[in-house]
Design a protein around this motif. Structure first.
Motif, PDB file in Angstrom:
ATOM      1  N   THR A  55      41.770  61.583  43.777  1.00 46.45           N
ATOM      2  CA  THR A  55      40.360  61.508  44.133  1.00 46.45           C
ATOM      3  C   THR A  55      39.701  60.206  43.710  1.00 46.45           C
ATOM      4  O   THR A  55      38.758  59.767  44.345  1.00 46.45           O
ATOM      5  CB  THR A  55      39.609  62.680  43.482  1.00 46.45           C
ATOM      6  OG1 THR A  55      39.787  62.600  42.061  1.00 46.45           O
ATOM      7  CG2 THR A  55      40.145  64.000  43.995  1.00 46.45           C
ATOM      8  N   ALA A  56      40.160  59.596  42.632  1.00 47.60           N
ATOM      9  CA  ALA A  56      39.453  58.415  42.136  1.00 47.60           C
ATOM     10  C   ALA A  56      39.829  57.149  42.886  1.00 47.60           C
ATOM     11  O   ALA A  56      39.059  56.210  42.944  1.00 47.60           O
ATOM     12  CB  ALA A  56      39.738  58.213  40.642  1.00 47.60           C
ATOM     13  N   HIS A  57      41.016  57.135  43.445  1.00 46.27           N
ATOM     14  CA  HIS A  57      41.496  55.916  44.074  1.00 46.27           C
ATOM     15  C   HIS A  57      40.692  55.582  45.319  1.00 46.27           C
ATOM     16  O   HIS A  57      40.224  56.441  46.027  1.00 46.27           O
ATOM     17  CB  HIS A  57      42.986  56.068  44.445  1.00 46.27           C
ATOM     18  CG  HIS A  57      43.819  56.404  43.257  1.00 46.27           C
ATOM     19  ND1 HIS A  57      44.013  55.537  42.217  1.00 46.27           N
ATOM     20  CD2 HIS A  57      44.488  57.536  42.919  1.00 46.27           C
ATOM     21  CE1 HIS A  57      44.781  56.103  41.303  1.00 46.27           C
ATOM     22  NE2 HIS A  57      45.068  57.311  41.707  1.00 46.27           N
ATOM     23  N   GLY A  58      40.567  54.263  45.569  1.00 44.88           N
ATOM     24  CA  GLY A  58      39.795  53.821  46.719  1.00 44.88           C
ATOM     25  C   GLY A  58      38.444  53.282  46.336  1.00 44.88           C
ATOM     26  O   GLY A  58      37.780  52.660  47.134  1.00 44.88           O
ATOM     27  N   VAL A  62      35.959  50.659  45.048  1.00 51.40           N
ATOM     28  CA  VAL A  62      36.063  49.208  45.062  1.00 51.40           C
ATOM     29  C   VAL A  62      35.425  48.686  43.785  1.00 51.40           C
ATOM     30  O   VAL A  62      34.275  48.251  43.763  1.00 51.40           O
ATOM     31  CB  VAL A  62      35.380  48.620  46.312  1.00 51.40           C
ATOM     32  CG1 VAL A  62      35.622  47.129  46.393  1.00 51.40           C
ATOM     33  CG2 VAL A  62      35.893  49.292  47.561  1.00 51.40           C
ATOM     34  N   ALA A  63      36.173  48.737  42.684  1.00 48.29           N
ATOM     35  CA  ALA A  63      35.651  48.303  41.397  1.00 48.29           C
ATOM     36  C   ALA A  63      34.250  48.865  41.180  1.00 48.29           C
ATOM     37  O   ALA A  63      33.277  48.158  40.965  1.00 48.29           O
ATOM     38  CB  ALA A  63      35.643  46.787  41.303  1.00 48.29           C
ATOM     39  N   ARG A  64      34.173  50.202  41.292  1.00 50.17           N
ATOM     40  CA  ARG A  64      32.923  50.947  41.130  1.00 50.17           C
ATOM     41  C   ARG A  64      31.950  50.707  42.279  1.00 50.17           C
ATOM     42  O   ARG A  64      30.778  51.056  42.180  1.00 50.17           O
ATOM     43  CB  ARG A  64      32.242  50.626  39.797  1.00 50.17           C
ATOM     44  CG  ARG A  64      33.068  50.984  38.575  1.00 50.17           C
ATOM     45  CD  ARG A  64      32.170  51.028  37.335  1.00 50.17           C
ATOM     46  NE  ARG A  64      32.952  51.447  36.179  1.00 50.17           N
ATOM     47  CZ  ARG A  64      33.446  50.603  35.277  1.00 50.17           C
ATOM     48  NH1 ARG A  64      33.227  49.315  35.413  1.00 50.17           N
ATOM     49  NH2 ARG A  64      34.125  51.040  34.261  1.00 50.17           N
ATOM     50  N   GLY A  65      32.408  50.099  43.374  1.00 48.19           N
ATOM     51  CA  GLY A  65      31.493  49.811  44.471  1.00 48.19           C
ATOM     52  C   GLY A  65      31.551  50.815  45.593  1.00 48.19           C
ATOM     53  O   GLY A  65      30.907  50.638  46.609  1.00 48.19           O
ATOM     54  N   GLY A  66      32.356  51.872  45.450  1.00 46.51           N
ATOM     55  CA  GLY A  66      32.439  52.868  46.504  1.00 46.51           C
ATOM     56  C   GLY A  66      33.649  52.664  47.385  1.00 46.51           C
ATOM     57  O   GLY A  66      34.331  51.652  47.319  1.00 46.51           O
ATOM     58  N   GLN A  67      33.922  53.611  48.233  1.00 44.18           N
ATOM     59  CA  GLN A  67      35.104  53.623  49.061  1.00 44.18           C
ATOM     60  C   GLN A  67      35.026  52.616  50.193  1.00 44.18           C
ATOM     61  O   GLN A  67      34.003  52.491  50.866  1.00 44.18           O
ATOM     62  CB  GLN A  67      35.285  55.047  49.639  1.00 44.18           C
ATOM     63  CG  GLN A  67      36.401  55.194  50.642  1.00 44.18           C
ATOM     64  CD  GLN A  67      37.764  55.290  49.970  1.00 44.18           C
ATOM     65  OE1 GLN A  67      37.969  54.702  48.929  1.00 44.18           O
ATOM     66  NE2 GLN A  67      38.683  56.028  50.559  1.00 44.18           N
ATOM     67  N   GLN A 101      33.664  43.671  54.507  1.00 41.56           N
ATOM     68  CA  GLN A 101      33.288  44.904  53.818  1.00 41.56           C
ATOM     69  C   GLN A 101      33.574  44.807  52.322  1.00 41.56           C
ATOM     70  O   GLN A 101      32.733  45.185  51.486  1.00 41.56           O
ATOM     71  CB  GLN A 101      34.053  46.093  54.428  1.00 41.56           C
ATOM     72  CG  GLN A 101      33.606  47.436  53.891  1.00 41.56           C
ATOM     73  CD  GLN A 101      34.318  48.614  54.529  1.00 41.56           C
ATOM     74  OE1 GLN A 101      34.302  49.709  53.981  1.00 41.56           O
ATOM     75  NE2 GLN A 101      34.951  48.399  55.677  1.00 41.56           N
ATOM     76  N   LEU A 102      34.724  44.255  51.973  1.00 44.55           N
ATOM     77  CA  LEU A 102      35.101  44.180  50.566  1.00 44.55           C
ATOM     78  C   LEU A 102      34.161  43.254  49.785  1.00 44.55           C
ATOM     79  O   LEU A 102      33.724  43.579  48.676  1.00 44.55           O
ATOM     80  CB  LEU A 102      36.548  43.683  50.454  1.00 44.55           C
ATOM     81  CG  LEU A 102      37.164  43.673  49.053  1.00 44.55           C
ATOM     82  CD1 LEU A 102      37.158  45.069  48.432  1.00 44.55           C
ATOM     83  CD2 LEU A 102      38.588  43.127  49.112  1.00 44.55           C
TER      84      LEU A 102
END
Length: 721
Positions: free
Chosen positions: A564-567, A569-574, A640-641
């Motif tokens: 669930t946690a993976h994805g 973006v360095a605490r920036g959301g999926q 996006q990233l």
């Protein structure tokens, strides 16, 4: 936060603007020097590189030196407020030396000694060549190191090439003995048990040869490393021959765009300032954005070598005479291409050449002064106008490039990728792959550093590090990148990474070797596609992208969704893809080991298996692209990233295709360069901040810029904290 660097020379604390100057070719006509000085001042030029190929004029016979002509040039420069980078003339030696000391001539890989001719046709190991170089260099330094017109040393010219003579063979063996210590260690590192190639004596080892050994990849790799070290040693030899006479004079040598033959990072510690020669093939397509991105990458590479402003030592003010098609620069392109260099960190704009040669191979190469001999030409006007622009932008000198993103590339990785046999011997296109990623960031107006894995720099300064096709990955590189991600950084890696170590030995225990834990995947196989064969990336969970068959295949290859946690973006959301993209050339089959699939393959027997993954590790994330995607993917992905990572752009606006923006700053003022390589007029939105024209100082009231084809503007704004 962004301290201003001191000028390259305190004698000339402005933009250096000038050219290679060859007064040794015009000694028969003293009036040429006086006319050249008049024209230099008229063009707004203030510095020349002098004496680069002047050995025969300086030492016409062994031991007989002629400095009178050079005295006149430098003295007149000093009188007229002009300056010179004084060259050591080792790039081409006189005929008397080749005749008297044949050992100075290079031997090719075929073991045949060259005849006299060309340039850089000399052996860097030859004691005779080193002795003669040191003698002449010392005489130049003794005479001119404190001359008021001299601002620094221009060492040789475009070092390059290798020599396979007996002297170099012995030097190579000595280099290997220092590197490995024992034959047993060398045999283990080179895996010489392959094809019974085990060495039992150092004397058995020779350089790679077309009629000898070429199939031991670590051997090939070490030869290339040796050539770099031997050339750097010769560079050090030249520095040692001039430095003692005035340690305050900076030294440089002109490099070439991402030159394959030498690892330029080995030279960075030797030189005071980096310089390089840029010759784009402008106007070879409807728009110039691909060419511009390649040269932007090189500007960033050379700036990054010392992490400070560099010199554009050579460019053509007109056309070349050696490209397949030597095009004229269209109106605006001279200013645009020159300001591109400045935008990426150049504190000089210099040309090859000042005055066209009358004869020999470069007589039709572009120059500031054409054969007609006067200032009434289009090219001269372009140069003079740029001189005015550079004078108006003098506050930009010494400013830094605030890069929060980096591309990681290593020369030995590049060499190893090229040497590897399989999976696509028709080309895995390493350089193109690097450029796919770089061009996406460049198009977004994101400043980028180009770094190496062995550099001792703080990776924590970057929000994003991209490491395309890191085939040769040292264990320590894996450790550093794992720490970088765990500490909160974001890494993007690709297929064909972590395959071999620095000895070109394959990692055991599963690819991508030392990156496996960071990326959270195991790469089991890699499928090569024929040219014209296409697969695709489909967003995970999309209709058609996760058929029951595909879902089963993904789950069979390990862990399905990856948690669930993976994805994040360095605490920036999926980060989520919104469409499908074609994929070509290479498709790696990976298993998820903690990572999550963001996209899966569209077709073939591995349809539904992961093609783009993300792994959350500590405070950061690591992405893995398992295939080569179509160009639009990279723009969408990095767009996006970068938004999620809040990586600053030079302009916080959507730039038209073919337009880029770059920024330099002193911490208080930002200088934003808006550059139009699209081939047509463009309207560029601004981002609502208060801007002024950096040349005129006039405030900008409009919410957008209008740029003609090949148009460029430099803006000024207050820097944000």
């Amino acid at each position: 936060m962004h301290p201003k660097h001191p000028p390259i020379s305190g004698k000339l604390p402005v933009f250096m603007h000038g050219a290679d100057y060859n007064p040794d070719q015009w000694q028969h006509d003293p009036a040429v020097l006086e006319e050249d000085i008049r024209l230099m001042k008229l063009a707004g030029c203030n510095v020349m590189a002098v004496g680069i190929f002047a050995w025969a004029a300086l030492e016409p016979e062994e031991g007989r030196f002629e400095f009178g002509w050079l005295d006149r040039v430098l003295d007149r420069f000093a009188e007229e407020g002009l300056y010179a980078w004084l060259a050591t003339p080792s790039g081409a030696r006189p005929a008397w030396m080749s005749e008297r000391y044949p050992e100075v001539l290079r031997v090719g890989a075929n073991r045949v000694r060259n005849l006299h001719g060309h340039r850089h046709n000399h052996c860097y190991t030859s004691p005779a060549y080193r002795e003669k170089t040191a003698i002449l260099n010392a005489k130049l330094a003794e005479r001119y190191a404190h001359h008021p017109a001299v601002v620094g040393w221009h060492l040789s010219n475009e070092y390059g090439g290798d020599c396979h003579c007996p002297l170099c063979q012995e030097a190579f063996r000595e280099w290997l003995q220092r590197r490995y210590g024992t034959l047993d260690a060398l045999n283990a590192a080179w895996w010489t048990s392959f094809w019974a190639h085990t060495y039992t004596s150092w004397s058995q080892i020779e350089s790679p040869a077309p009629h000898g050994e070429t199939m031991v990849h670590a051997h090939n790799l070490d030869w290339r490393r040796y050539v770099t070290d031997r050339t750097a040693d010769f560079c050090s030899h030249e520095i040692a021959s001039v430095r003692p006479f005035n340690p305050e004079l900076p030294v440089t040598t002109n490099m070439m765009d991402w030159y394959d033959g030498l690892d330029y990072r080995r030279f960075a510690g030797l030189l005071d300032v980096i310089s390089w020669d840029a010759y784009p093939t402008w106007h070879d397509a409807a728009d110039d954005s691909r060419t511009a991105a390649w040269f932007a990458f090189n500007h960033d590479l050379f700036r990054s070598l010392k992490d400070k402003p560099f010199m554009l030592m050579e460019s053509t003010p007109s056309l070349t005479n050696w490209q397949p098609v030597s095009k004229l620069k269209k109106p605006g392109m001279h200013r645009l291409s020159s300001l591109q260099a400045v935008a990426h960190g150049a504190d000089t704009v210099q040309y090859f050449q000042w005055r066209k040669s009358r004869g020999s191979s470069e007589k039709l190469h572009g120059a500031v002064v054409d054969h007609v001999g006067h200032e009434h030409t289009r090219v001269f006007r372009d140069v003079a106008e740029l001189g005015g622009t550079l004078a108006a932008l003098r506050d930009v000198v010494g400013t830094t490039t605030p890069a929060r993103a980096a591309i990681l590339t290593d020369w030995d990785n590049r060499w190893a990728v090229r040497d590897a046999q399989g999976p696509r011997n028709c080309g895995v296109h390493y350089e193109d792959t690097v450029m796919d990623h770089y061009r996406a960031l460049w198009s977004l107006g994101i400043p980028v550093d180009v770094i190496g894995s062995e550099e001792q720099r703080d990776l924590g300064r970057y929000a994003l590090i991209v490491a395309p096709m890191l085939y040769l990955c040292r264990e320590e590189t894996g450790v550093r990148l794992e720490r970088y991600v765990s500490d909160g950084g974001v890494l993007v890696s690709t297929y064909w990474s972590g395959i071999v170590d620095e000895r070109d030995l394959c990692y055991l225990g599963g690819f991508p070797g030392p990156l496996r834990r960071t990326l959270g995947i195991w790469a089991e196989e890699i499928d090569a596609l024929y040219d014209g064969e296409i697969n695709g990336l489909v967003p995970a969970g999309a209709k058609g992208g996760r058929s029951e068959q595909g879902r089963a295949a993904a789950e069979a290859c390990g862990n399905g969704s990856g948690g669930t946690a993976h994805g994040d973006v360095a605490r920036g959301g999926q980060l989520r893809l919104s469409r499908e993209y074609d994929a070509r050339e290479l498709c790696e089959l990976v298993h998820l080991e903690g990572a999550e699939a963001l996209a899966v393959y569209r077709s073939d027997f591995y349809a539904g298996r992961p093609a783009l993954t993300v792994n959350r590790l500590g405070a950061g994330s690591a992405y893995y692209l398992a295939t080569r995607a179509e160009p639009t993917f990279y723009g969408d992905f990095y767009g996006q990233l970068s938004r999620k990572l809040r990586i600053p752009r030079a302009l916080d606006a959507e730039l038209p295709a073919g337009v880029t923006a770059q920024v330099r700053t002193d911490g208080a003022t930002d200088y934003v360069f808006v550059l139009n390589f699209s081939g047509s007029g463009q309207t560029v939105p601004l981002d609502g901040r208060a801007y002024a024209d950096a040349e005129s100082g006039e405030p900008l009231d409009a919410a957008e810029l209008t740029l003609p084809a090949n148009g460029s503007r430099v803006l000024r704004r207050a820097a944000e904290g």
